[in-house]
Enzyme design. Sequence first.
Site, PDB file in Angstrom:
ATOM      1  N   ASN A  12     -18.927 -14.252 -28.589  1.00 11.45           N
ATOM      2  CA  ASN A  12     -19.430 -12.855 -28.955  1.00 11.45           C
ATOM      3  C   ASN A  12     -18.776 -12.687 -30.700  1.00 11.45           C
ATOM      4  OD1 ASN A  12     -19.575  -9.975 -29.559  1.00 11.45           O
ATOM      5  ND2 ASN A  12     -18.397  -9.490 -28.044  1.00 11.45           N
ATOM      6  N   LYS A  14     -19.145 -10.359 -32.662  1.00 12.53           N
ATOM      7  CA  LYS A  14     -18.747  -9.330 -33.034  1.00 12.53           C
ATOM      8  C   LYS A  14     -19.497  -8.857 -34.493  1.00 12.53           C
ATOM      9  CE  LYS A  14     -14.821  -8.901 -30.022  1.00 12.53           C
ATOM     10  NZ  LYS A  14     -13.644  -8.544 -29.359  1.00 12.53           N
ATOM     11  N   HIS A  98     -19.929  -3.671 -23.795  1.00 17.54           N
ATOM     12  CA  HIS A  98     -18.801  -4.062 -24.147  1.00 17.54           C
ATOM     13  C   HIS A  98     -17.771  -3.020 -24.367  1.00 17.54           C
ATOM     14  CE1 HIS A  98     -15.733  -6.042 -26.856  1.00 17.54           C
ATOM     15  NE2 HIS A  98     -15.945  -7.109 -26.049  1.00 17.54           N
ATOM     16  N   GLU A 100     -15.679  -2.448 -26.459  1.00 19.44           N
ATOM     17  CA  GLU A 100     -15.658  -1.673 -27.782  1.00 19.44           C
ATOM     18  C   GLU A 100     -16.992  -0.872 -28.109  1.00 19.44           C
ATOM     19  OE1 GLU A 100     -15.829  -5.512 -29.884  1.00 19.44           O
ATOM     20  OE2 GLU A 100     -13.778  -5.814 -29.341  1.00 19.44           O
ATOM     21  N   GLY A 176      -8.564  -9.326 -27.913  1.00 18.33           N
ATOM     22  CA  GLY A 176      -8.034  -9.504 -29.501  1.00 18.33           C
ATOM     23  C   GLY A 176      -6.750  -9.119 -29.554  1.00 18.33           C
TER      24      GLY A 176
END
Length: 253
Positions: A12, A14, A98, A100, A176
């Site tokens: 991913n 991002k 996700h 986020e 992260g």
Amino acid sequence: MNAKRRPIIAGNWKMNMTATQARDLASKLIPLVSGVKDRDIVLAPTFTSLQTVAEAIKGTNVALAAQNLFWEDKGAFTGEISAEMLLDSGCKYVIIGHSERRQYFGETDETVNKKVRQALNKGLLPIVCVGELLSEREAGKANNVIDRQITGALKGVTAAEMQKIVIAYEPVWAIGTGKTASPDQANEIHAFIRQKVKAMYTAEVADWLRIQYGGSVTPDNVSQLMAKPDIDGALVGGASLKPESFAALVTFK
Ligand code: PGA
């Protein structure tokens, strides 16, 4: 890992990389993973890099995913992207829900469900993300949260459609942060998800379901995670942005 289920490793990316950088990364990665036959490899670049990466991976063992989609077919939805556009750009998969997106863009179990159903209706394979916050884990509510997210995301999804779905368990506190869930912690939730899917559908559906783990997966910890019986793959952020590290992840032993 379970011999019955084909591992699936997805990167991913991002909101990283221009199309030029994405092409460069994809073309460096391809030769490093071209010999991999027994697992699925997926790349999820930004929307603006989808077509470029689609061209770079054409005819290879790497598939394309988008990071989001909108649930309507088309129309006055400024800034959104439809399933048809993603298919036209070469996508096979789409990441949905996700953390986020849930955290910064107001996605809820309900909107995640609308997106899952739209993806399925249009022929995209959803990678549905679930995961608890640190505060929820500390309050002993991780299972409740996962239960609610799975029930919400899969509302109206048939047993036949379940074969097209991948679930990604990504504890928010591990994304992260460098803090991976331990293989046992991750497997415990994966087993819980499988039990839940068994209760909602059948043992067979649960048995075939692939569940990825995501959250600070690296070449150093992937093997221990993948050794667990209910972990069938990885959804990787940071470590997917370098060809060598993503290749090392994909080729875990
Ligand atoms: P990370 O991200 O590997 O950088 O923790 C995982 C993800 O958000 O999918």
